[in-house]
Write a protein that holds these residues in place. Structure first.
Motif, mmCIF file in Angstrom:
data_model
loop_
_atom_site.group_PDB
_atom_site.id
_atom_site.type_symbol
_atom_site.label_atom_id
_atom_site.label_comp_id
_atom_site.label_asym_id
_atom_site.label_seq_id
_atom_site.Cartn_x
_atom_site.Cartn_y
_atom_site.Cartn_z
ATOM 1 N N SER A 73 0.831 -1.211 0.000
ATOM 2 C CA SER A 73 0.000 0.000 0.000
ATOM 3 C C SER A 73 0.865 1.260 0.000
ATOM 4 C CB SER A 73 -0.941 0.010 1.207
ATOM 5 O OG SER A 73 -0.203 -0.040 2.422
ATOM 6 N N GLY A 74 1.952 1.265 0.781
ATOM 7 C CA GLY A 74 2.802 2.452 0.847
ATOM 8 C C GLY A 74 3.521 2.735 -0.457
ATOM 9 N N LEU A 75 4.086 1.678 -1.070
ATOM 10 C CA LEU A 75 4.800 1.885 -2.337
ATOM 11 C C LEU A 75 3.844 2.302 -3.446
ATOM 12 C CD1 LEU A 75 7.310 -1.109 -2.196
ATOM 13 C CD2 LEU A 75 7.868 1.335 -2.047
ATOM 14 N N THR A 76 2.646 1.709 -3.471
ATOM 15 C CA THR A 76 1.678 2.083 -4.507
ATOM 16 C C THR A 76 1.244 3.537 -4.350
ATOM 17 O OG1 THR A 76 0.863 -0.195 -4.575
ATOM 18 C CG2 THR A 76 -0.530 1.490 -5.559
ATOM 19 N N ALA A 77 0.985 3.963 -3.113
ATOM 20 C CA ALA A 77 0.586 5.351 -2.891
ATOM 21 C C ALA A 77 1.716 6.314 -3.255
ATOM 22 C CB ALA A 77 0.171 5.558 -1.435
ATOM 23 N N THR A 78 2.963 5.925 -2.955
ATOM 24 C CA THR A 78 4.111 6.773 -3.299
ATOM 25 C C THR A 78 4.241 6.938 -4.807
ATOM 26 O OG1 THR A 78 5.264 6.074 -1.292
ATOM 27 C CG2 THR A 78 6.597 7.049 -3.042
ATOM 28 N N LEU A 79 4.123 5.833 -5.541
ATOM 29 C CA LEU A 79 4.171 5.915 -7.001
ATOM 30 C C LEU A 79 3.019 6.756 -7.547
ATOM 31 C CD1 LEU A 79 5.139 2.264 -8.047
ATOM 32 C CD2 LEU A 79 6.522 4.331 -8.289
ATOM 33 N N THR A 80 1.861 6.664 -6.943
ATOM 34 C CA THR A 80 0.712 7.452 -7.396
ATOM 35 C C THR A 80 0.996 8.952 -7.269
ATOM 36 O OG1 THR A 80 -0.770 5.676 -6.661
ATOM 37 C CG2 THR A 80 -1.765 7.812 -7.089
ATOM 38 N N HIS A 81 1.700 9.321 -6.198
ATOM 39 C CA HIS A 81 2.029 10.732 -5.990
ATOM 40 C C HIS A 81 3.114 11.220 -6.954
ATOM 41 C CE1 HIS A 81 -0.284 12.105 -2.566
ATOM 42 N NE2 HIS A 81 -0.067 10.953 -1.939
ATOM 43 N N HIS A 82 4.162 10.415 -7.142
ATOM 44 C CA HIS A 82 5.368 10.914 -7.809
ATOM 45 C C HIS A 82 5.570 10.380 -9.229
ATOM 46 C CE1 HIS A 82 6.505 12.683 -3.996
ATOM 47 N NE2 HIS A 82 6.393 11.505 -3.394
ATOM 48 N N MET A 83 5.189 9.129 -9.510
ATOM 49 C CA MET A 83 5.423 8.546 -10.839
ATOM 50 C C MET A 83 4.209 7.739 -11.289
ATOM 51 S SD MET A 83 9.414 7.339 -10.540
ATOM 52 C CE MET A 83 9.243 6.742 -8.858
ATOM 53 N N PRO A 84 3.066 8.381 -11.487
ATOM 54 C CA PRO A 84 1.852 7.633 -11.843
ATOM 55 C C PRO A 84 1.973 6.885 -13.165
ATOM 56 C CG PRO A 84 1.514 9.996 -12.104
ATOM 57 C CD PRO A 84 2.815 9.833 -11.397
ATOM 58 N N ALA A 85 2.874 7.330 -14.043
ATOM 59 C CA ALA A 85 3.018 6.634 -15.332
ATOM 60 C C ALA A 85 3.558 5.220 -15.160
ATOM 61 C CB ALA A 85 3.937 7.432 -16.251
ATOM 62 N N LEU A 86 4.216 4.951 -14.029
ATOM 63 C CA LEU A 86 4.794 3.623 -13.795
ATOM 64 C C LEU A 86 3.800 2.643 -13.161
ATOM 65 C CD1 LEU A 86 8.374 4.478 -12.446
ATOM 66 C CD2 LEU A 86 7.702 3.789 -14.747
ATOM 67 N N LEU A 87 2.589 3.105 -12.848
ATOM 68 C CA LEU A 87 1.637 2.237 -12.147
ATOM 69 C C LEU A 87 1.297 0.963 -12.925
ATOM 70 C CD1 LEU A 87 -0.765 4.809 -10.462
ATOM 71 C CD2 LEU A 87 0.803 3.210 -9.340
ATOM 72 N N PRO A 88 1.049 1.018 -14.255
ATOM 73 C CA PRO A 88 0.780 -0.252 -14.948
ATOM 74 C C PRO A 88 1.916 -1.264 -14.803
ATOM 75 C CG PRO A 88 0.107 1.602 -16.315
ATOM 76 C CD PRO A 88 0.841 2.178 -15.159
ATOM 77 N N ALA A 89 3.169 -0.800 -14.950
ATOM 78 C CA ALA A 89 4.308 -1.713 -14.789
ATOM 79 C C ALA A 89 4.405 -2.204 -13.347
ATOM 80 C CB ALA A 89 5.603 -1.004 -15.191
#
Length: 704
Positions: A73-89
């Motif tokens: 949950s923490g890593l996903t939320a961090t990526l959502t804030h800073h690098m949302p383009a990487l979420l699919p990968a």
């Protein structure tokens, strides 16, 4: 009230609801109501991973789960804030790694899916605050739920184990109650009772979880007695003869009355287990056992195949009656320690494309990546519901996933309609909040019963909560339905056309495993008849493994019948029939192996060699080699028939009778497998009786 209190669904709902209310009650005076309420989004992950259910190494599993929930949950939320383009990968990587945990067993697989649920929760709650603060609040919520559950189970004296044992005894009672009608109609069922196997497996897990606590002994005895009952109900020395025997006009009414009386006793035990009443002895059903035994006795003394079956059934009636009376095992044995997992072998299996787990993990990775990409580009609010739907409806097989997809879509639609109707009727603001809170225990109570009803209640709850927060109408209804439909369509298409794992493709491997475990079970029994020392716990474990393989064959067969293009029903059903018959006959002689019956050395040696040779034929046929039943095995059948005609009435005679039937089971199994491969060999007689055995062979054991 006592019955309602100890109802499994209602008690689980009450436990979780009280845990959530207690957390909110503690948070309110501290001004932490909003973050604590948000942290309760961890509850679905707990339910998906079954983290609140006691299992072996329960607290280490809880620790791994909490750490995994916080990280995903923490890593996903961090990526959502800073690098949302990487979420699919990122979701593709999570699906690949966490989906592969299924190679370590069902519990590990469920824990992996729970971590995926928390990753989606991290995505959904990312705008609500600092990512790692939210992640730690999720971990704290899970820890609170686990501590509360552990205290609840201790207060109510091992509640989950009692409920699982009660369900097992209810199933055993129903099996026994149905037996007379089955014998009179089409005969005993050819498939294994998968529900009973799952219940006994769950009881074993929970018993290992609670360890050797001082007050666990009565429940441990009740579990082993249930396993003994299962073995006795599975032991049928000759199905056709048993049907002819118990459907006689002078036997059937007595047998029906006895099964009803024992069934009533087992249901009473189930009630006492579930409602925390003491387990006491009760011999009222013995009054129905004695007339049945008296009616069977003259038939047993008459000798012949029917006499042997009657003799064995007399002993079986006595054992079942004793188990029901005392709720104590027929013989004491300990549990074997849990084997340490072979990490290297599991990793190798995950890395092979031929592994169903590997293909399933890749399929899940593709699904999550596609769902995440669609969520980013579809332009709808709260489109993380696509990922929620993917995670929630993904099951271990095509058939189970197809059912879950239909339930999810129908439940969502019904919930949206009900929620919109309630809002139209005036449930807004505080009224919507109160009704939503009332639906929390209802939703939790429905979860073990039916997924579609659970989703209906949960969706209605969400509509009311969004209405309370002022986000109602089209802003939630249409996007929620559309996201669910997209997720369901993605999952269905993936399981239907993206590296589908049809059960027909697994059949050869399942059959190899099943027949190998069956033969290993027989080998241990034959070792005991040779006079070698065989621990009872090893015999019990061999029987359990062979039984679990029968359940796997049954589950695979049931799924294959619902898969597109399935054409092998006759072969699968015939194989399952012979496998279950062979196991029943081995079960029938196991009590004699435990009691020290020893055959003559040359007889035991030839039996062992004959069955090893017969298993080689089975293994070769499974590999696709031409079917050929060796002449020496026909000679062994003739030799066994000759021995039976000379045999004095004793236990050894009954063992030889079962070995003769079992050797023909092996031949019939080979014949079924050869027919699948395109051969058309001659089959032994269909009644399961030794072809060359005369009606006066064998006899009864008057040494008892």
């Amino acid at each position: 009230m006592r019955q309602l209190w100890f109802n499994p669904a209602l008690n689980q709902s009450l436990r979780l609801t009280l845990a959530l209310m207690a957390a909110l009650g503690l948070a309110y005076p501290l001004g932490l109501l909003a973050p604590v309420a948000l942290s309760m989004l961890a509850l679905p992950a707990v339910l998906v991973s079954a983290l609140d259910q006691p299992t072996p190494r329960w607290w280490p599993r809880i620790g791994v789960g909490i750490v995994g929930f916080v990280l995903t949950s923490g890593l996903t939320a961090t990526l959502t804030h800073h690098m949302p383009a990487l979420l699919p990968a990122w979701f593709a990587l999570l699906g690949l790694v966490l989906g592969g945990l299924a190679a370590w067993g069902e519990l590990a697989g469920r824990l992996g899916m729970g971590m995926l649920v928390m990753a989606v929760a991290g995505l959904a709650t990312a705008p609500q605050g600092p990512p790692w603060l939210l992640a730690l609040s999720f971990g704290a919520c899970v820890l609170w739920l686990m501590v509360f559950s552990a205290l609840w189970y201790r207060l109510w004296r091992h509640y989950p184990l009692r409920q699982s044992l009660a369900a097992t005894y209810r199933t055993l009672a129903q099996i026994l109650l149905d037996r007379p009608g089955q014998l009179r109609a089409q005969g005993l069922p050819v498939e294994f009772d998968a529900a009973l196997g799952e219940q006994i497996g769950l009881c074993r897990q929970q018993l290992l979880a609670f360890g050797r606590q001082g007050d666990i002994a009565p429940l441990r005895n009740a579990f082993i007695a249930a396993v003994d009952l299962q073995e006795r109900l599975q032991a049928t020395p000759h199905p056709e003869q048993a049907k002819a025997l118990f459907t006689r006009p002078d036997i059937y009414p007595l047998y029906r009355d006895w099964t009803r009386a024992v069934s009533v006793r087992l249901r009473r035990l189930a009630r006492d287990l579930s409602q925390h009443r003491p387990l006491t002895s009760d011999d009222r059903h013995q009054a129905f056992a004695e007339p049945l035994i008296a009616a069977l006795q003259p038939l047993a003394e008459a000798g012949g195949p029917r006499g042997m079956v009657a003799y064995y059934m007399i002993g079986n009636v006595r054992r079942i009656s004793r188990l029901a009376e005392r709720v104590a095992p027929l013989y004491q044995r300990d549990f074997l320690p849990l084997a340490a997992p072979d990490w290297r072998a599991r990793l190798r299996s995950v890395c092979r494309w031929s592994s169903p787990v590997a293909r399933g993990a890749v399929r899940l990775a593709v699904l999550l990546a596609a769902g995440s990409a669609i969520s980013q580009h579809i332009g709808l609010n709260n489109s993380y519901w696509i990922l929620t739907t993917i995670v929630m409806v993904t099951q271990s097989s095509y058939v189970a996933t197809r059912h879950r997809v239909g339930q999810r879509a129908a439940g969502t639609f019904a919930g949206l309609v009900v929620g919109a109707l309630l809002v139209w009727l005036g449930f807004r603001a505080e009224a919507a909040l109160v009704l939503a809170l009332l639906l929390v225990p209802v939703t939790l109570a429905l979860r073990p019963i039916h997924h579609g009803w659970t989703i209906t209640s949960a969706t209605t709850l969400l509509v009311l909560m969004f209405e309370y927060f002022g986000v109602g109408g089209d802003a939630i209804l249409l996007p929620r339905m559309l996201d669910t439909l997209i997720g369901c369509v993605l999952v269905f298409v993936a399981f239907r056309w993206l590296w589908p794992q049809w059960q027909g493709g697994r059949q050869n491997a399942l059959r190899k495993q099943a027949l190998a475990h069956l033969h290993r079970y027989l080998q241990r029994v034959l070792m005991a008849f040779e006079g070698k020392q065989v621990e009872p716990v090893l015999l019990a474990r061999s029987r359990r493994l062979a039984y679990e393989q029968g359940i796997s064959l049954t589950a695979s067969f049931q799924q294959m019948k619902q898969e597109p293009g399935y054409r092998d029903e006759a072969t699968s059903l015939a194989l399952l029939t012979q496998y279950k018959g062979a196991m029943s006959q081995i079960n029938a002689v196991v009590p004699f192996a435990r009691r020290g019956v020893v055959l003559e050395p040359e007889v035991a040696e030839r039996l062992r060699r004959s069955f090893d040779e017969a298993y080689k034929v089975l293994a070769a046929t499974l590999e696709g080699q031409p079917y050929h039943w060796p002449p020496q095995l026909d000679e062994a059948s003739s030799w066994l028939s000759g021995l039976l005609m000379q045999q004095q009435p004793n236990r050894a005679g009954f063992v030889l009778y079962q070995m003769a039937l079992l050797l023909e089971r092996y031949q019939r199994l080979s014949s079924v497998l050869a027919g699948q491969n395109g051969s058309s060999p001659d089959s032994p007689p269909e009644d399961g009786s030794p072809a060359q055995m005369s009606s006066h062979s064998g006899g009864t054991d008057r040494s008892r």
